[in-house]
Design an enzyme around this catalytic site. Structure first.
Site, PDB file in Angstrom:
ATOM      1  N   SER B  64       1.168  -1.080  -0.055  1.00 40.47           N
ATOM      2  CA  SER B  64      -0.452  -0.300  -0.112  1.00 40.47           C
ATOM      3  C   SER B  64       0.881   1.385   0.064  1.00 40.47           C
ATOM      4  O   SER B  64       0.692   2.351  -0.049  1.00 40.47           O
ATOM      5  CB  SER B  64      -0.839  -0.096   1.176  1.00 40.47           C
ATOM      6  N   LYS B 101       1.284   3.867   7.024  1.00 40.95           N
ATOM      7  CA  LYS B 101       0.897   4.647   5.951  1.00 40.95           C
ATOM      8  C   LYS B 101       1.429   6.236   6.011  1.00 40.95           C
ATOM      9  O   LYS B 101       1.635   6.704   7.135  1.00 40.95           O
ATOM     10  CB  LYS B 101      -0.820   4.713   6.136  1.00 40.95           C
TER      11      LYS B 101
END
Lengths: 417, 144
Positions: B64, B101
């Site tokens: 991601s 993230k």
């Protein structure tokens, strides 16, 4: 000047929850070395009524229905997290005594109430931030009172984990309501002794005259009374005290009967005890072995052996341990637990050379053990074992639900997506 | 403490750092001209880990964040002592799972920004099961 006791909340469970967030705020119990009984519980497991020391079979229905999570103990992880908590505490620069794997005493110099409370809050915040472990802080004039303060900090949510105990209006009724058994350093035996003389509460102990205490009780009771009177008697032990004994013992996974199985276990425990010995730069001159037979009452047999020269050379230690174990071993008996204890410890560098053993032999032995320890440490598993250790693994226990060594093994790092 | 004029630190009993004393034994011949200029070898622990007690390692298991040069199997150095803020790459716990993230804070709203067009931006609502676990300081990517 105040003492503070910093104590981790539900330490083992908190360590596990840090790396397994799904277990956070849920009932969780940690099991002993052989998955036999509960040695730690999360807050929710305590609230559920799971008692400390509960044998695992008593919780079976809760585990099977999914209401209680259990994990085998992961002491490698707890030890590393403890080091981190203590190292974080050290950054504050105060005199500190590491009391146990999850507790430390601090000496807060020249602080008044507000400064002490502020310090307590900073400690709690920093440890939570840096290590993820929640702690409670109890602040008082002596270590004994700090322990009581810590218990309140832990229990009463209003104080948000930090409690200052020095207000006479609070202290007096508290001491009256605290049974002597709950005081640090006073266990069941001493409290029974005190009860015989009609001393039941902390307040009564504090008020009893010195002469009376000196006459009827061991010295620690008088010291505790002083501590309750806000006179420190237990100095902070900032230096690491030289160990008096080193033990390695385990309960067997399966009860054993043969000499082969037993000597393998004894050799293994001796090897581990030897590693601990060398890690503290100590030598031992006295070895004890105990065996617990599988009988209805908790009984064990022990024998000892003194040797001519202090040593940390595992092959010699194993020879001595096996000698003792053979002496105790009886064919036909079933054994459930054994242990090896090394005492009469001396520092490596203070030992005088033995006139019958050439110094080069001792040096060679030390080099061999250094090399073996180095290899085993690098591999992080016992890559090199001694002959007898491999004879049998019947007594070895494979934990059923152990988490990984998240902070000490490169291959076990937590995964993130 | 807040207003301390001196930064007092207790004695560090940290690992020994071998310091070469001399490049050559000096019983005969002449000493090395470098003897006056010796420095310690580079120690990665010292360079990359500012707060050892608060530093952890994690391994990346997803993709991601590939556009931020964080690839599967990379190891991240995570420092819990650093305060998370807008733009920092963080390890967070969302719905009981670890995730890596970029943290974005805009108009008092917090977002978790992936660096891969195949992944959605996540907005953190007050009732979300969200927690910051630590801040990523280095990405270790194996070249061989």
């Amino acid at each position: 000047m105040y003492y503070a006791l910093v104590d981790c909340n539900n330490f083992y469970a908190s360590c596990e929850q840090l790396f397994s967030p799904r277990l956070a705020n849920k009932p969780l119990a940690i099991l002993s070395n052989n998955d036999g009984c509960v040695i730690a519980r999360s807050k929710e497991a305590k609230e559920m009524g799971i008692p400390m020391g509960a044998p695992i079979f008593t919780c079976k229905t809760l585990v099977d229905s999914g209401h209680l999570q259990v994990l085998s103990s992961n002491f490698t992880l707890y030890g590393d997290m403890s080091r981190r908590v203590m190292d974080t505490l050290k950054t504050f620069g105060w005199d500190m005594e590491i009391y146990s794997i999850d507790e430390a005493f601090l000496l807060l110099p020249y602080f008044k109430k507000d400064e002490a409370l502020e310090a307590g809050r900073e400690v709690k915040t920093k440890i939570q931030q840096w290590t993820g472990i929640p702690v409670s802080v109890g602040i008082a004039k002596t270590k004994t009172l700090a322990k009581l303060a810590n218990a309140i900090a832990k229990k009463e949510a209003t104080y948000q984990g930090v409690y200052w105990l020095d207000d006479p209006q609070v202290l007096e009724p508290l001491l009256s309501q605290t049974p002597v058994e709950k005081i640090w350093g006073i266990g069941k035996k001493l409290s029974q002794l005190l009860a015989k003389k009609k001393i039941f509460s902390a307040w009564q102990l504090r008020e009893t005259p010195d002469d009376f205490l000196r006459k009827y009780f061991p010295l620690p009771i008088l010291q505790t009374a002083y501590e309750l009177r806000k006179i420190p008697c237990n100095a902070l032990e900032t230096q690491v005290v030289t160990k008096k004994s080193i033990t390695c013992s385990r309960t067997f996974a399966q009860k054993i009967q043969t000499w082969e199985d037993l000597q393998s276990a004894i050799a293994h425990f001796t090897s581990i005890a030897g590693e601990k010995l060398r890690s503290h730069h100590l030598l031992s001159q006295y070895l004890s072995v105990f065996l617990a037979a599988d009988s209805l009452n908790y009984s064990f047999e022990v024998a000892h052996l003194a040797f001519p020269t202090p040593t940390a050379y595992t092959p010699n230690l194993i020879t001595y341990a096996k000698k003792i174990a053979l002496h105790l071993y009886q064919e036909g008996s079933t054994y459930k637990k054994a242990g090896v204890i090394l005492t009469h410890l001396t520092l490596e560098k203070t030992v005088e050379p033995d006139i019958f053993v050439s110094p080069s032999v001792r040096q060679k032995q030390m080099r061999i053990m250094e090399t073996i320890d180095k290899i085993n440490n690098e591999k992080k598993s016992r890559a090199i074992l001694f002959g007898s250790q491999r004879l049998s693994s019947k007594w070895k226990f494979a934990p059923s639900h152990k988490t990984s060594h998240f902070t000490t093994q490169w291959k076990d790092l937590p995964l993130v997506r | 403490m807040k207003n301390s004029p001196l930064d007092i630190h207790p004695i560090e009993n940290s690992q020994d750092q071998p310091l070469p004393l001399f490049l050559s034994p000096v019983h005969a011949g002449f000493p090395s001209p470098a003897d006056d200029f010796i420095e310690e070898s580079i120690n990665l622990n010292k360079e990359l880990i500012a707060h050892p007690a608060a530093t952890f390692f994690v391994r990346v298991a997803g993709d991601s964040m590939v556009d931020a040069n964080i690839h599967k199997n990379d190891v991240l150095i995570v420092d819990r002592s650093i305060v998370p803020s807008d733009g920092k790459i963080i390890i967070a716990i969302i719905n009981g799972e670890f995730t890596v993230k970029q943290m974005r804070i805009k108009n008092n709203k917090t977002f978790l920004q992936p660096k891969n067009p195949s992944y959605p931006l996540i907005e953190i609502h007050p009732d979300c099961d969200f927690q910051v676990w630590g801040v990523v300081t280095y990405i270790i990517h194996k070249a061989l």
